[in-house]
Design an enzyme around this catalytic site. Structure first.
Site, PDB file in Angstrom:
ATOM      1  N   GLU A  50     -36.093  -7.317  16.925  1.00 17.88           N
ATOM      2  CA  GLU A  50     -37.470  -6.525  16.718  1.00 17.88           C
ATOM      3  C   GLU A  50     -37.265  -5.224  15.568  1.00 17.88           C
ATOM      4  O   GLU A  50     -38.051  -4.786  14.775  1.00 17.88           O
ATOM      5  CB  GLU A  50     -38.272  -6.101  17.984  1.00 17.88           C
ATOM      6  CG  GLU A  50     -38.887  -7.148  18.799  1.00 17.88           C
ATOM      7  CD  GLU A  50     -37.905  -7.948  19.554  1.00 17.88           C
ATOM      8  OE1 GLU A  50     -36.716  -7.686  19.612  1.00 17.88           O
ATOM      9  OE2 GLU A  50     -38.368  -8.671  20.708  1.00 17.88           O
ATOM     10  N   PHE A 112     -42.650  -7.774  35.116  1.00 18.96           N
ATOM     11  CA  PHE A 112     -41.759  -8.285  34.335  1.00 18.96           C
ATOM     12  C   PHE A 112     -41.896  -7.696  32.782  1.00 18.96           C
ATOM     13  O   PHE A 112     -43.239  -8.031  32.209  1.00 18.96           O
ATOM     14  CB  PHE A 112     -41.401  -9.669  34.495  1.00 18.96           C
ATOM     15  CG  PHE A 112     -40.619 -10.601  33.458  1.00 18.96           C
ATOM     16  CD1 PHE A 112     -39.269 -10.144  33.773  1.00 18.96           C
ATOM     17  CD2 PHE A 112     -41.064 -11.430  32.398  1.00 18.96           C
ATOM     18  CE1 PHE A 112     -38.254 -10.668  32.707  1.00 18.96           C
ATOM     19  CE2 PHE A 112     -40.158 -11.856  31.417  1.00 18.96           C
ATOM     20  CZ  PHE A 112     -38.839 -11.510  31.789  1.00 18.96           C
ATOM     21  N   GLN A 113     -40.828  -7.417  31.974  1.00 20.26           N
ATOM     22  CA  GLN A 113     -40.930  -6.930  30.664  1.00 20.26           C
ATOM     23  C   GLN A 113     -42.056  -5.833  30.444  1.00 20.26           C
ATOM     24  O   GLN A 113     -42.842  -5.865  29.554  1.00 20.26           O
ATOM     25  CB  GLN A 113     -41.195  -8.226  29.796  1.00 20.26           C
ATOM     26  CG  GLN A 113     -39.949  -8.995  29.754  1.00 20.26           C
ATOM     27  CD  GLN A 113     -40.128 -10.024  28.606  1.00 20.26           C
ATOM     28  OE1 GLN A 113     -41.104 -10.351  28.115  1.00 20.26           O
ATOM     29  NE2 GLN A 113     -38.838 -10.239  28.048  1.00 20.26           N
ATOM     30  N   LYS A 162     -51.870  -8.767  27.841  1.00 20.97           N
ATOM     31  CA  LYS A 162     -51.913 -10.213  27.581  1.00 20.97           C
ATOM     32  C   LYS A 162     -53.499 -10.559  27.941  1.00 20.97           C
ATOM     33  O   LYS A 162     -54.067 -11.475  27.316  1.00 20.97           O
ATOM     34  CB  LYS A 162     -51.089 -10.915  28.519  1.00 20.97           C
ATOM     35  CG  LYS A 162     -50.947 -12.274  28.080  1.00 20.97           C
ATOM     36  CD  LYS A 162     -49.757 -12.857  28.890  1.00 20.97           C
ATOM     37  CE  LYS A 162     -49.607 -14.451  28.394  1.00 20.97           C
ATOM     38  NZ  LYS A 162     -48.535 -15.263  29.160  1.00 20.97           N
ATOM     39  N   MET A 478     -19.189   8.598   5.533  1.00 21.81           N
ATOM     40  CA  MET A 478     -19.794   9.849   5.716  1.00 21.81           C
ATOM     41  C   MET A 478     -19.219  10.718   6.811  1.00 21.81           C
ATOM     42  O   MET A 478     -18.918  12.017   6.672  1.00 21.81           O
ATOM     43  CB  MET A 478     -21.081   9.799   5.570  1.00 21.81           C
ATOM     44  CG  MET A 478     -21.877  11.190   5.253  1.00 21.81           C
ATOM     45  SD  MET A 478     -21.346  11.809   3.833  1.00 21.81           S
ATOM     46  CE  MET A 478     -22.572  11.290   2.828  1.00 21.81           C
TER      47      MET A 478
END
Lengths: 565, 163
Positions: A50, A112-113, A162, A478
């Site tokens: 993602e 969940f999630q 959802k 760096m």
């Protein structure tokens, strides 16, 4: 007509003229993905993570000026997107990021999630919404695009549970948005603009200092016209490169921590500073107490909170950069005496003296070892300054900024504010999709590239022929540079052991890999890679392990206290 | 300097957390914060007290104005204004102390709103200094519990905060 939430989502994106959605499916967004499947207008780009999806949307947005759109699922989908969102937020990039959410009855139940996506993203978005009723979905999406793209642009998150994507409501896409609490000022105050022009005309040692606001505000044309009209020296921030032609004699190069000697000294000694779409970031100002001690400051910015945030200014002007600069040009054109010519000539003589030390010089005679600067110089010559160049974060980013002379806006795409390693490759995918026939180069290092390396697979799937220039010195360069200069050569965890064979890695993903070890092979390899118009080429340049980026203003020092080569 | 900033806020879930989050993220301090709906059901009025130099307070007001949910904003302390706070104090008092509490409450124009054999609750309204003074005047150790609403305020005269 009644539509489901998912169908509404797709219709809204079509209404907004969205070309690409960058995303990754999951449980909470299955309905949205099903609706995407059943249409052909919007193309979905499946990233491999993602973070990559949001960076790709970001790269698309920076290259085109149009809002980037990303779609991720709830929970880990949303948390993985956060780095991408924060990156866009720091650099004021217009994005609309849709996150799936668990069904409304489950919100707050540790389902969940489930994460509180609105809560997690709140500090790194311009605004965010949780849509609880399908009847509000279209309206909310319209607002999201409006907020993301107007005023000072930024990312907007729309969190959609959802069940909202399954429920039905009458579809109506509003033509206009009214937000009583959000009315960005677009037109600068005429009196302030007049004051600014008077100050500019009487300046003896003026400098124009411009940032990302000129790029995102599409003000490069006006800036170029104004600067040439006045004949003033101009410098760009890291985010502002391309806002003024990089090969123009009035251009002093980038300023700031790794800016040029002439740009930083001009800043330090100027009597009038004209700041446009820049925010006086700490990497630009160095020690604020020592910043531009002799200057009266004019500051043009669309965001009032950027003005006098770090440095107090004399003439604040809130408005869109292009409009304000156009007003200034208009006032100057009718004016008989535009500038203090004699003083300006003396000022240029001084600047040219600073210029003559050639602060970006490097050892060109080095044999046997590739100098990273040499690679970028050659890249610039071979692409004639026309490539889109994305970068990751570190030494390679600074060298790209110093040695690639950007002549046009939106060609230089890097994470300047947040400094996100892993940005370059997915951003290049977004830029290449937007401009399939242009050369897109990702300048990176062996540290950064491994942070989003999985997107090589995305690049294969969508045939984006990016040219990856991996400046491989075996160090987190760096970090190593700071450890060398400020930590007594104690190279704590900055050496990268067990690097992959990047050639094989590229080949494993179905791309072309090359390793270049000798300076005399640099140009040939670049030519060969650039000629492969339909292949992604991963060029692994083994470069000088100890090269540092100079000039450098050490942290806490003033702009006149630079370390030179 | 102490500033009282009054806002009209969209009466929406999460609006308050945007304001509170801004203060914590940018390291500004909040001395008190009070929020409640207004006569217009879509708007809440929020009053907060903060401290900082002029530069910091300028940034605070700009950053607050930048929040999409903030509809209007006013720094009350920039002009003449009324400042009020309500306080409830539960005071332990037996014997002679009971008269003392009742007298003090009268002097400060408070109301005794609850009485038991061993305690009082006094309700007091005023600016912060007055409430502080009342607490200071009570016998040490007699205060059982204090609750203050935080500051609310309004500009005097014609000036008003409305949409």
């Amino acid at each position: 007509m009644e539509l489901t939430g998912a169908e509404t989502f797709v219709r809204c994106l079509i209404e907004e003229g969205v070309e690409y959605v960058f995303g990754y499916p999951g449980g909470a967004v299955l309905n949205l993905y099903d609706a995407l499947y059943q249409q052909e207008q919007i193309k979905h780009i499946l990233a491999r993570h993602e973070q990559g999806a949001v960076h790709a949307a970001d790269g698309y947005a920076r290259a085109t000026g149009r809002p980037g759109v990303a779609l991720v699922t709830s929970g880990p989908g949303a948390t993985n997107a956060v780095t991408g969102i924060a990156t866009a937020h720091m650099d004021s990039v217009p994005l609309v990021v849709f996150t799936g959410q668990v069904p409304t009855p489950l919100i707050g139940n540790d389902a969940f999630q489930e994460v509180d996506a609105v809560g997690i993203t709140r500090p790194c978005v311009k605004h965010n919404f949780l849509v609880k009723d399908v009847a509000n979905l279209a309206d909310t999406i319209k607002k999201a695009f409006y907020v993301a793209t107007t005023g000072r642009p930024g990312p907007v998150v729309v969190d959609i549970p959802k069940d909202v994507t399954a429920k039905r409501a009458e579809f109506h896409y509003p033509k206009k948005v009214h937000l009583r609490s959000y009315n960005p000022v677009t037109k600068g105050h005429p009196l302030q603009i007049k004051r600014a022009v008077e100050l500019m005309s009487s300046a003896e040692r003026p400098v124009i200092y411009t940032g990302g606001g000129v790029i995102s505000g599409n003000a490069a044309l006006q800036l170029t016209e104004l600067t040439r009209l006045l004949g003033f020296p101009i410098t760009n921030t890291l985010m502002g490169l391309g806002g003024y032609p990089g090969n123009d004699p009035l251009f002093l190069g980038m300023l700031g921590m790794h800016g040029t000697y002439e740009a930083n000294l001009a800043m330090h000694n100027c009597d009038v500073l004209i700041a446009v779409g820049a925010r006086f970031d700490d990497r630009v100002t160095g020690n604020v107490a020592k910043f531009c001690p002799k200057a009266q400051i004019i500051h043009v910015d669309v965001d009032p909170s950027s003005i006098s945030k770090n440095v107090k200014v004399s003439v604040p002007i809130v408005g869109y950069c292009d409009q304000v600069l156009a007003e200034m040009i208009h006032l100057l054109r009718v004016q008989e005496k535009r500038t203090n010519g004699e003083a300006l000539a003396r000022w240029w003589a001084q600047i040219n003296e600073w210029r003559s030390i050639d602060c970006l010089k490097f050892d060109r005679s080095a044999s046997g070892v590739i100098k990273p600067q040499h690679v970028l110089e050659k890249l610039y010559q071979l692409t004639e300054g026309n490539a889109f160049v994305t970068s990751d974060v570190g030494q390679h980013q600074m060298w790209a900024a110093q040695f690639y002379k950007f002549d046009k806006p939106r060609r230089w795409i890097n994470s300047g504010g947040l400094g996100t390693m892993g940005f370059g490759l997915p951003a290049a995918i977004g830029a290449q999709l937007a401009f399939p026939n242009e050369t897109v180069v990702c300048v990176t290092g062996e540290g950064s590239i491994q942070m989003c390396i999985q997107e090589l697979s995305t690049a294969k799937q969508y045939s984006t022929p990016i040219k990856i220039i991996n400046l491989n010195n075996g160090y987190l360069g760096m970090v190593r540079q700071w450890q060398e200069l400020f930590y007594g050569n104690r190279y704590s965890q900055s050496y990268l052991e067990s690097l992959p064979d990047f050639v094989k890695l590229a080949e494993a993903y179905g791309h072309v890999g090359m390793q270049i070890t000798k300076p005399q092979d640099v140009e040939g390899a670049l030519r060969e890679a650039l000629a492969m118009k339909d292949r992604l080429v991963f060029m692994d340049f083994l470069t000088d392990k100890t090269e540092n980026v100079y000039p450098m203003i050490p942290s806490g020092a003033g702009q006149n206290e630079m370390i030179l080569v | 300097m102490r500033h009282i900033i009054s806002l009209l806020l969209e009466n929406e879930a999460g609006a308050l957390s945007r304001v509170a989050g801004l203060f914590s993220a940018r390291g500004y301090n909040i001395e008190s914060l009070t929020v409640a709906p207004t006569e217009d059901g879509t708007l809440s009025r929020l009053t907060l007290v903060t401290r900082g130099s002029d530069d910091i307070v300028e940034q605070i007001t700009k950053q607050l104005n930048k929040l999409i949910d903030v509809v209007k904003l006013m720094d009350l302390s920039s002009g003449p204004h009324i400042e009020r706070e309500i306080m409830l104090v539960k005071i332990r008092a037996t014997g002679a102390a009971r008269d003392e509490v009742s007298r003090l409450s009268e002097i400060f124009r408070g109301h005794i709103v609850d009485v038991t054999a061993g305690s009082f609750i006094v309700e007091l309204t005023g600016n912060g200094k007055k409430l502080d003074a009342f607490l200071d005047s009570l016998e040490r150790g007699s205060i059982v519990e204090v609750v203050r609403s935080g500051v609310s305020g309004m500009a005097r005269g014609e000036k008003s905060l409305g949409v």
